[in-house]
Design a protein around this motif. Structure first.
Motif, PDB file in Angstrom:
ATOM      1  N   TYR A 116       0.800  -1.238   0.000  1.00 54.40           N
ATOM      2  CA  TYR A 116       0.000   0.000   0.000  1.00 54.40           C
ATOM      3  C   TYR A 116       0.828   1.282   0.000  1.00 54.40           C
ATOM      4  O   TYR A 116       0.287   2.372  -0.140  1.00 54.40           O
ATOM      5  N   GLY A 117       2.115   1.160   0.158  1.00 55.25           N
ATOM      6  CA  GLY A 117       2.951   2.371   0.210  1.00 55.25           C
ATOM      7  C   GLY A 117       3.297   2.879  -1.185  1.00 55.25           C
ATOM      8  O   GLY A 117       2.832   2.346  -2.200  1.00 55.25           O
ATOM      9  N   TYR A 118       4.111   3.936  -1.228  1.00 56.42           N
ATOM     10  CA  TYR A 118       4.599   4.425  -2.519  1.00 56.42           C
ATOM     11  C   TYR A 118       5.341   3.306  -3.227  1.00 56.42           C
ATOM     12  O   TYR A 118       6.029   2.510  -2.591  1.00 56.42           O
ATOM     13  N   SER A 119       5.224   3.293  -4.535  1.00 51.61           N
ATOM     14  CA  SER A 119       5.940   2.270  -5.307  1.00 51.61           C
ATOM     15  C   SER A 119       7.241   2.861  -5.868  1.00 51.61           C
ATOM     16  O   SER A 119       7.809   3.775  -5.266  1.00 51.61           O
ATOM     17  N   VAL A 120       7.676   2.370  -7.017  1.00 48.23           N
ATOM     18  CA  VAL A 120       8.936   2.842  -7.623  1.00 48.23           C
ATOM     19  C   VAL A 120       8.565   3.597  -8.900  1.00 48.23           C
ATOM     20  O   VAL A 120       7.881   3.051  -9.758  1.00 48.23           O
ATOM     21  N   SER A 121       9.014   4.846  -9.036  1.00 45.62           N
ATOM     22  CA  SER A 121       8.488   5.666 -10.142  1.00 45.62           C
ATOM     23  C   SER A 121       8.834   5.098 -11.510  1.00 45.62           C
ATOM     24  O   SER A 121       8.047   5.192 -12.443  1.00 45.62           O
ATOM     25  N   LYS A 122      10.014   4.464 -11.669  1.00 43.93           N
ATOM     26  CA  LYS A 122      10.333   3.926 -13.001  1.00 43.93           C
ATOM     27  C   LYS A 122       9.791   2.502 -13.188  1.00 43.93           C
ATOM     28  O   LYS A 122       9.999   1.881 -14.220  1.00 43.93           O
ATOM     29  N   GLY A 123       9.066   1.998 -12.182  1.00 44.78           N
ATOM     30  CA  GLY A 123       8.515   0.651 -12.259  1.00 44.78           C
ATOM     31  C   GLY A 123       9.303  -0.296 -11.383  1.00 44.78           C
ATOM     32  O   GLY A 123      10.531  -0.175 -11.287  1.00 44.78           O
ATOM     33  N   ILE A 124       8.606  -1.252 -10.734  1.00 46.64           N
ATOM     34  CA  ILE A 124       9.320  -2.223  -9.886  1.00 46.64           C
ATOM     35  C   ILE A 124      10.239  -3.060 -10.776  1.00 46.64           C
ATOM     36  O   ILE A 124       9.965  -3.257 -11.972  1.00 46.64           O
ATOM     37  N   TYR A 125      11.322  -3.568 -10.178  1.00 43.33           N
ATOM     38  CA  TYR A 125      12.331  -4.282 -10.974  1.00 43.33           C
ATOM     39  C   TYR A 125      11.716  -5.450 -11.745  1.00 43.33           C
ATOM     40  O   TYR A 125      12.011  -5.660 -12.919  1.00 43.33           O
ATOM     41  N   LYS A 126      10.811  -6.207 -11.088  1.00 41.80           N
ATOM     42  CA  LYS A 126      10.263  -7.407 -11.744  1.00 41.80           C
ATOM     43  C   LYS A 126       9.456  -7.039 -12.989  1.00 41.80           C
ATOM     44  O   LYS A 126       9.429  -7.783 -13.958  1.00 41.80           O
ATOM     45  N   LEU A 127       8.802  -5.890 -12.950  1.00 39.67           N
ATOM     46  CA  LEU A 127       8.058  -5.473 -14.145  1.00 39.67           C
ATOM     47  C   LEU A 127       9.035  -5.057 -15.250  1.00 39.67           C
ATOM     48  O   LEU A 127       8.870  -5.423 -16.413  1.00 39.67           O
ATOM     49  N   ARG A 128      10.077  -4.317 -14.865  1.00 37.81           N
ATOM     50  CA  ARG A 128      11.052  -3.926 -15.895  1.00 37.81           C
ATOM     51  C   ARG A 128      11.742  -5.154 -16.492  1.00 37.81           C
ATOM     52  O   ARG A 128      12.020  -5.203 -17.688  1.00 37.81           O
ATOM     53  N   LEU A 129      11.964  -6.166 -15.647  1.00 37.27           N
ATOM     54  CA  LEU A 129      12.557  -7.410 -16.143  1.00 37.27           C
ATOM     55  C   LEU A 129      11.573  -8.126 -17.093  1.00 37.27           C
ATOM     56  O   LEU A 129      11.971  -8.651 -18.142  1.00 37.27           O
ATOM     57  N   ALA A 130      10.296  -8.106 -16.722  1.00 35.59           N
ATOM     58  CA  ALA A 130       9.280  -8.732 -17.598  1.00 35.59           C
ATOM     59  C   ALA A 130       9.248  -8.018 -18.949  1.00 35.59           C
ATOM     60  O   ALA A 130       9.065  -8.642 -19.998  1.00 35.59           O
ATOM     61  N   ILE A 131       9.438  -6.698 -18.915  1.00 33.08           N
ATOM     62  CA  ILE A 131       9.425  -5.908 -20.154  1.00 33.08           C
ATOM     63  C   ILE A 131      10.623  -6.289 -21.041  1.00 33.08           C
ATOM     64  O   ILE A 131      10.468  -6.552 -22.239  1.00 33.08           O
ATOM     65  N   THR A 132      11.808  -6.366 -20.425  1.00 35.65           N
ATOM     66  CA  THR A 132      12.991  -6.678 -21.246  1.00 35.65           C
ATOM     67  C   THR A 132      12.955  -8.147 -21.697  1.00 35.65           C
ATOM     68  O   THR A 132      13.387  -8.463 -22.806  1.00 35.65           O
ATOM     69  N   ASP A 133      12.386  -9.035 -20.867  1.00 31.73           N
ATOM     70  CA  ASP A 133      12.225 -10.441 -21.295  1.00 31.73           C
ATOM     71  C   ASP A 133      11.247 -10.533 -22.480  1.00 31.73           C
ATOM     72  O   ASP A 133      11.437 -11.333 -23.391  1.00 31.73           O
ATOM     73  N   TRP A 134      10.201  -9.724 -22.423  1.00 33.06           N
ATOM     74  CA  TRP A 134       9.207  -9.688 -23.513  1.00 33.06           C
ATOM     75  C   TRP A 134       9.925  -9.341 -24.824  1.00 33.06           C
ATOM     76  O   TRP A 134       9.721  -9.977 -25.857  1.00 33.06           O
ATOM     77  N   TYR A 135      10.797  -8.355 -24.766  1.00 27.63           N
ATOM     78  CA  TYR A 135      11.549  -7.958 -25.971  1.00 27.63           C
ATOM     79  C   TYR A 135      12.458  -9.080 -26.451  1.00 27.63           C
ATOM     80  O   TYR A 135      12.580  -9.342 -27.646  1.00 27.63           O
ATOM     81  N   GLU A 136      13.095  -9.750 -25.497  1.00 31.67           N
ATOM     82  CA  GLU A 136      14.036 -10.798 -25.897  1.00 31.67           C
ATOM     83  C   GLU A 136      13.303 -11.987 -26.526  1.00 31.67           C
ATOM     84  O   GLU A 136      13.700 -12.490 -27.569  1.00 31.67           O
ATOM     85  N   ARG A 137      12.183 -12.382 -25.878  1.00 29.43           N
ATOM     86  CA  ARG A 137      11.402 -13.507 -26.412  1.00 29.43           C
ATOM     87  C   ARG A 137      10.862 -13.193 -27.793  1.00 29.43           C
ATOM     88  O   ARG A 137      10.867 -13.997 -28.690  1.00 29.43           O
ATOM     89  N   ARG A 138      10.370 -12.007 -27.939  1.00 32.57           N
ATOM     90  CA  ARG A 138       9.636 -11.636 -29.123  1.00 32.57           C
ATOM     91  C   ARG A 138      10.526 -11.217 -30.280  1.00 32.57           C
ATOM     92  O   ARG A 138      10.257 -11.549 -31.430  1.00 32.57           O
ATOM     93  N   TYR A 139      11.548 -10.470 -29.947  1.00 27.37           N
ATOM     94  CA  TYR A 139      12.375  -9.873 -31.012  1.00 27.37           C
ATOM     95  C   TYR A 139      13.846 -10.283 -30.945  1.00 27.37           C
ATOM     96  O   TYR A 139      14.641  -9.816 -31.759  1.00 27.37           O
ATOM     97  N   GLY A 140      14.217 -11.083 -29.934  1.00 24.76           N
ATOM     98  CA  GLY A 140      15.629 -11.452 -29.798  1.00 24.76           C
ATOM     99  C   GLY A 140      16.497 -10.263 -29.444  1.00 24.76           C
ATOM    100  O   GLY A 140      17.689 -10.239 -29.734  1.00 24.76           O
ATOM    101  N   VAL A 141      15.884  -9.258 -28.787  1.00 26.06           N
ATOM    102  CA  VAL A 141      16.604  -8.025 -28.473  1.00 26.06           C
ATOM    103  C   VAL A 141      16.935  -8.003 -26.986  1.00 26.06           C
ATOM    104  O   VAL A 141      16.066  -8.253 -26.153  1.00 26.06           O
ATOM    105  N   LYS A 142      18.185  -7.713 -26.648  1.00 24.38           N
ATOM    106  CA  LYS A 142      18.579  -7.644 -25.232  1.00 24.38           C
ATOM    107  C   LYS A 142      18.557  -6.198 -24.759  1.00 24.38           C
ATOM    108  O   LYS A 142      19.143  -5.317 -25.401  1.00 24.38           O
ATOM    109  N   LEU A 143      17.881  -5.975 -23.638  1.00 22.99           N
ATOM    110  CA  LEU A 143      17.807  -4.628 -23.048  1.00 22.99           C
ATOM    111  C   LEU A 143      18.123  -4.744 -21.564  1.00 22.99           C
ATOM    112  O   LEU A 143      17.810  -5.771 -20.940  1.00 22.99           O
ATOM    113  N   ASP A 144      18.693  -3.697 -21.004  1.00 24.51           N
ATOM    114  CA  ASP A 144      19.024  -3.702 -19.580  1.00 24.51           C
ATOM    115  C   ASP A 144      17.850  -3.114 -18.784  1.00 24.51           C
ATOM    116  O   ASP A 144      17.490  -1.949 -18.995  1.00 24.51           O
TER     117      ASP A 144
END
Ligand SMILES: Cc1ncc(COP(=O)(O)O)c(C=O)c1O
Length: 402
Positions: A65-93
């Motif tokens: 219930y507290g404040y979250s992380v403005s750039k997104g929680i790490y697990k979501l950012r990891l899910a985003i970069t994994d999505w790119y890798e699975r889909r496009y073979g692109v590696k992002l940090d």
């Protein structure tokens, strides 16, 4: 009172063109009329249950219930970069090349605010999704609009596009700093293939501009067409960012989740401005979004199938009604050229007549810029029966006008 006090940013914005049609629609509804509404790209289907369940489960835990992380929680950012890798073979940090945003529109507007100096020039193909141009206007920049051509399959004419782009770069003072692209395109549904981005990235490096690519409709494609990412091009990260949204692929428009990835300098600017502006999305929404991206994707296939079957029913029934429209291979829209005998009306008057006489609401092409005035945009957000009813109403209207 206070006439001398001006609000410059808001004064730079025109009135919203779609407001006029919206007002007419609301008035008709209040008068008890049944309006078939194709006017807004607002998905009508439910969010898949496993995503909703994750939200509920996570929302029951007080630690979230507290404040979250403005750039997104790490697990979501990891899910985003994994999505790119699975889909496009692109590696992002996930740390330096990804930001989770409150819908892709918020990410886009704040990115533009972070990177635009007053007087900077951006090039935006037109017709355009209105915020693609107006984000720069709000930020005190200027926009050069370039027209673009496409064939009857709504495929971009690359040569003409790059010629317009080159000419407008040469004619512009100061030199353009940004070029916005959005394929599959709202409102025209126009698509490109990877070789388009190869040319664009090469040009960006030569002419020294950044590319902002919006692939909101990346998943919503039909008949074998697959949306490429700009990052499939070697070295694109040096000059580009790309945004995507969960609004369309997972029927999550109201949840407000999207993301922007790519060039470290631009992503860093967006992360920084967001750290000033917000404390991040409600954590349970971010956790549920992580599940959407990492989880089973059958739900996306079903959503695509819904749009495809609506597209097919609409094209067939409208053709039977006397309005033949070319078939798009992507997005949740049909970009329909106004029937020839009524084109002289312009898209606003034609849309008003459709509303008043056929009880059908569409978006006038002029709302996306003057190059859209021979068209209306039809969003595939009504079911088959309603689409067929719209076709019957339109048939009567066209008969009267012929
Ligand atoms: C091309 C395009 N980009 C971005 C958006 C914004 O979507 P959201 O802010 O819901 O992610 C839309 C919404 O219709 C769109 O059509």
């Amino acid at each position: 009172m206070f006439e001398e006090i001006q609000f410059n940013a808001i004064n730079r914005l025109p009135n919203y063109v779609f407001a006029e049609i919206n007002e007419l629609k609301m008035r008709a509804r209040r008068a008890g009329e049944d309006i078939i509404d194709f006017s807004m790209g607002n998905p009508d289907g439910p969010t898949p249950p496993h995503i909703v369940e994750k939200l509920v489960e996570t929302a029951k835990k007080p630690k979230n219930y507290g404040y979250s992380v403005s750039k997104g929680i790490y697990k979501l950012r990891l899910a985003i970069t994994d999505w790119y890798e699975r889909r496009y073979g692109v590696k992002l940090d996930p740390e330096s090349e990804a930001v989770a945003t409150m819908g892709s529109k918020e990410g886009y507007v704040h990115l533009i605010q972070a990177i635009t100096n007053p007087g900077d020039v951006a090039i935006v193909p037109e017709p355009a999704y209105p915020i693609h141009t107006h984000a720069f206007i709000i930020a005190g920049g200027n926009v050069v609009k370039i027209p673009f051509s496409y064939n009857e399959k709504y495929e971009l004419d690359y040569d003409k596009f790059f010629e317009s782009l080159k000419n407008s770069i040469e004619d512009s003072m100061p030199r353009p700093k940004f070029v916005v692209v959005n394929f599959p395109h709202n409102p025209t549904t126009v698509t490109v293939k990877k070789d388009f981005y190869e040319r664009l990235v090469a040009m960006a490096k030569k002419e020294r501009f950044y590319i902002l690519s919006d692939i909101a409709y990346a998943d919503i494609t039909f008949d074998g067409y697959k949306t490429p990412s700009i990052f499939e091009v070697e070295g694109a990260k040096e000059v580009a960012v790309e945004s995507f949204t969960l609004s369309k692929s997972y029927n999550m428009a109201g949840w407000r989740v999207g993301f922007v990835v790519g060039n470290k300098k631009l992503i860093g600017a967006l992360q920084k401005i967001k750290s000033w502006f917000d404390y991040g999305m409600f954590t349970p929404i971010q956790v549920a979004a992580t599940v959407a991206l990492n989880g089973p994707q059958d739900c996306v296939k079903e959503i695509i199938q819904t749009y495809k079957s609506r597209r097919d029913v609409l094209l067939k029934s409208f053709e039977n009604a006397g309005w033949k429209i070319d078939k798009p291979s992507a997005t949740m829209f049909v970009w329909a050229k106004i029937p020839e005998n009524l084109r002289h009306l312009g898209s606003m008057e034609f849309s008003k007549q459709l509303l008043n006489e056929a009880k059908v609401a569409v978006s006038p092409g002029i709302g996306f810029g003057e190059h859209g005035d021979e068209y209306v945009r039809i969003a595939l957000i009504e079911n088959h029966n309603r689409i067929r009813q719209a076709a019957r109403n339109i048939k009567q209207y066209l008969k009267k006008r012929s």
